[in-house]
Design a protein around this motif. Structure first.
Motif, short mmCIF file in Angstrom:
data_model
loop_
_atom_site.label_atom_id
_atom_site.label_comp_id
_atom_site.label_asym_id
_atom_site.label_seq_id
_atom_site.Cartn_x
_atom_site.Cartn_y
_atom_site.Cartn_z
N GLN A 46 0.67 -0.98 0.53
CA GLN A 46 -0.12 -0.25 -0.08
C GLN A 46 1.27 1.66 -0.35
N ALA A 47 1.41 1.53 0.60
CA ALA A 47 2.77 2.30 0.81
C ALA A 47 3.30 2.42 -0.61
N GLY A 48 3.81 1.58 -1.13
CA GLY A 48 4.07 1.37 -3.14
C GLY A 48 3.37 2.60 -3.30
N ASN A 49 2.12 1.98 -3.82
CA ASN A 49 1.76 2.27 -4.28
C ASN A 49 0.86 3.78 -4.24
N LEU A 50 1.04 4.00 -2.98
CA LEU A 50 1.21 5.51 -2.63
C LEU A 50 2.07 6.95 -2.83
N GLU A 51 3.12 5.74 -2.62
CA GLU A 51 4.75 6.63 -3.10
C GLU A 51 4.22 6.44 -5.04
N ASN A 52 4.35 5.74 -5.30
CA ASN A 52 4.45 5.67 -6.99
C ASN A 52 3.22 6.81 -7.01
N GLY A 53 2.22 6.89 -6.24
CA GLY A 53 0.98 7.87 -7.04
C GLY A 53 1.48 9.20 -7.00
N ARG A 54 2.17 9.57 -5.61
CA ARG A 54 2.71 11.39 -5.48
C ARG A 54 3.29 11.44 -7.15
N PHE A 55 4.77 10.71 -7.10
CA PHE A 55 5.63 10.29 -8.28
C PHE A 55 4.80 10.84 -9.25
N ALA A 56 3.73 9.34 -10.01
CA ALA A 56 3.82 10.18 -10.89
C ALA A 56 3.04 10.84 -11.02
N THR A 57 2.19 11.88 -9.99
CA THR A 57 1.70 12.92 -10.35
C THR A 57 2.38 14.30 -10.82
N LEU A 58 3.12 14.49 -9.65
CA LEU A 58 4.48 15.16 -9.00
C LEU A 58 5.12 15.08 -10.92
N THR A 59 5.86 13.79 -11.19
CA THR A 59 5.85 14.33 -12.83
C THR A 59 5.59 14.14 -13.71
N ILE A 60 3.74 14.31 -13.64
CA ILE A 60 3.12 14.12 -15.33
C ILE A 60 3.06 15.70 -15.12
N ASN A 61 2.12 16.69 -13.73
CA ASN A 61 2.21 17.80 -13.91
C ASN A 61 3.18 18.27 -14.19
N HIS A 62 4.66 17.88 -13.85
CA HIS A 62 5.20 18.75 -14.07
C HIS A 62 5.79 18.99 -15.80
N TYR A 63 5.87 18.01 -15.69
CA TYR A 63 5.28 17.95 -17.37
C TYR A 63 4.58 18.89 -18.31
N LEU A 64 3.23 18.53 -17.89
CA LEU A 64 2.67 19.66 -18.44
C LEU A 64 2.48 20.82 -18.14
N GLY A 65 3.09 21.35 -16.60
CA GLY A 65 3.42 23.09 -16.53
C GLY A 65 4.38 23.40 -17.49
N LYS A 66 5.09 22.21 -18.13
CA LYS A 66 5.36 23.14 -19.24
C LYS A 66 5.52 22.91 -20.26
N ALA A 67 4.13 22.77 -20.54
CA ALA A 67 3.44 23.11 -22.31
C ALA A 67 3.40 24.14 -22.31
N GLY A 68 3.54 24.62 -23.72
CA GLY A 68 3.43 26.42 -24.08
C GLY A 68 4.01 27.07 -23.27
N TYR A 69 6.10 27.28 -22.53
CA TYR A 69 5.93 27.89 -21.81
C TYR A 69 6.54 28.62 -23.07
N ARG A 70 7.01 30.27 -23.13
CA ARG A 70 7.62 30.91 -23.63
C ARG A 70 8.64 31.82 -23.07
N ARG A 71 9.92 31.66 -23.51
CA ARG A 71 11.03 32.93 -22.51
C ARG A 71 10.50 33.99 -23.02
N ASN A 72 10.38 34.65 -24.23
CA ASN A 72 9.67 35.78 -24.28
C ASN A 72 7.77 35.77 -24.27
N PRO A 73 7.15 36.39 -22.29
CA PRO A 73 6.32 36.17 -22.30
C PRO A 73 5.20 37.05 -23.16
N SER A 74 5.92 38.11 -24.29
CA SER A 74 5.28 39.68 -24.87
C SER A 74 5.23 39.14 -26.29
N THR A 75 5.62 37.63 -26.48
CA THR A 75 6.05 36.93 -28.42
C THR A 75 4.76 36.41 -28.75
#
Length: 282
Positions: A46-75
């Motif tokens: 159960q602890a393994g499932n919880l840890e996998n779940g936390r790591f999975a959501t952190l990882t997926i959210n991390h990459y989704l948070g990058k989608a559409g990133y622009r270094r110059n927001p005025s572009t």
């Protein structure tokens, strides 16, 4: 006169009583040991499932948070993210869009693109971007070759459910190949929150299952996903699992058949999240 003392020893009745008491003690201690071992294995899985779940959501959210990133927001978004034809397992990107679905032949997943935040930024496979920056806000227009393009794909296991994987590949390489990003995933559900294709409209009007989405469905503003995580086999005493039953109640027939066939008394946990594509929102 000499007196002789006789040593009589144990009778057969006393011996049998001693053996019976010893047997009961051994059986009791053995049962306690087995119960403790089963409880420990249950807690560990159960602890393994919880840890996998936390790591999975952190990882997926991390990459989704990058989608559409622009270094110059005025572009303008259309300038940074030009239209791109389908290829590499991804559906087409419309101008100004930074996330799209996988091609139908690829299964469940999505593709994202973004500008690297720093020089030689690493992608999901540990490969460094070839883009080098010498200014905080580049003045020159971005080219399509400056973008990092990643594809994420869920690969179910035909055997043990805990061997299902989330894979990732970079389409910036000459020969893109999927690599393992997450494991222990029995199933994945993916919905896209869509709005108008007008990149200036910051609104999610509805959610569409990834399998039903196409670039004409509207720009993806949000991603909603749910993961069914599985432990090792033979960890449940009962044939029933409330988590699994609830998951299968809304699963497609093909998915339900696959999971029911492969289930071998694993423990299950659901991890879910809704991630707004923040670089597209106000």
């Amino acid at each position: 006169m000499t007196s002789t003392k006789r040593q009589l020893g144990l009778s057969i009745v006393e011996l049998m009583i001693a053996l019976a008491i010893s047997s009961f003690l051994i059986l009791g201690i053995t049962q306690i040991y087995l119960d403790n071992r089963r409880s420990y294995a249950f807690q560990q899985n159960q602890a393994g499932n919880l840890e996998n779940g936390r790591f999975a959501t952190l990882t997926i959210n991390h990459y989704l948070g990058k989608a559409g990133y622009r270094r110059n927001p005025s572009t303008l978004l259309e300038a940074v993210f030009p239209a791109r034809a389908a290829g590499g397992g991804c559906q087409a990107f419309k101008a100004g869009h930074a996330i799209t679905g996988l091609a139908a032949s690829e299964g469940t997943g999505f593709c994202i693109r973004y500008q690297p935040q720093a020089s030689e930024e690493l992608d999901c496979q540990g490969e460094a971007s070839g883009v080098e920056y010498d200014k905080a806000f580049p003045s020159a227009p971005a080219s399509e070759g400056d973008l990092t393009l990643l594809a994420f794909k869920y690969e179910p296991s035909e055997g043990a459910l805990q061997q299902g994987r989330l894979l990732c590949k970079s389409l910036n390489t000459a020969t893109p190949q999927y690599g393992e990003l997450l494991t222990g995933i029995a199933d994945l559900r993916l919905d896209f929150g869509v709005g108008s294709n007008d990149v200036m409209e910051k609104k999610v009007s509805s959610y569409i299952p990834q399998a039903d989405w196409s670039p004409d469905s509207g720009a993806i503003r949000s991603v909603r996903y749910a993961l069914l995580l599985a432990s090792r086999d033979r960890q449940r005493d009962s044939d029933d699992s409330k988590v699994l039953s609830d998951w299968l109640a809304t699963a497609a027939d093909a998915t339900k058949s696959r999971i029911q066939k492969a289930d071998n008394k694993s423990l299950y946990q659901v991890a879910s999240s809704t991630q707004t594509i923040r670089n597209f929102m106000p």
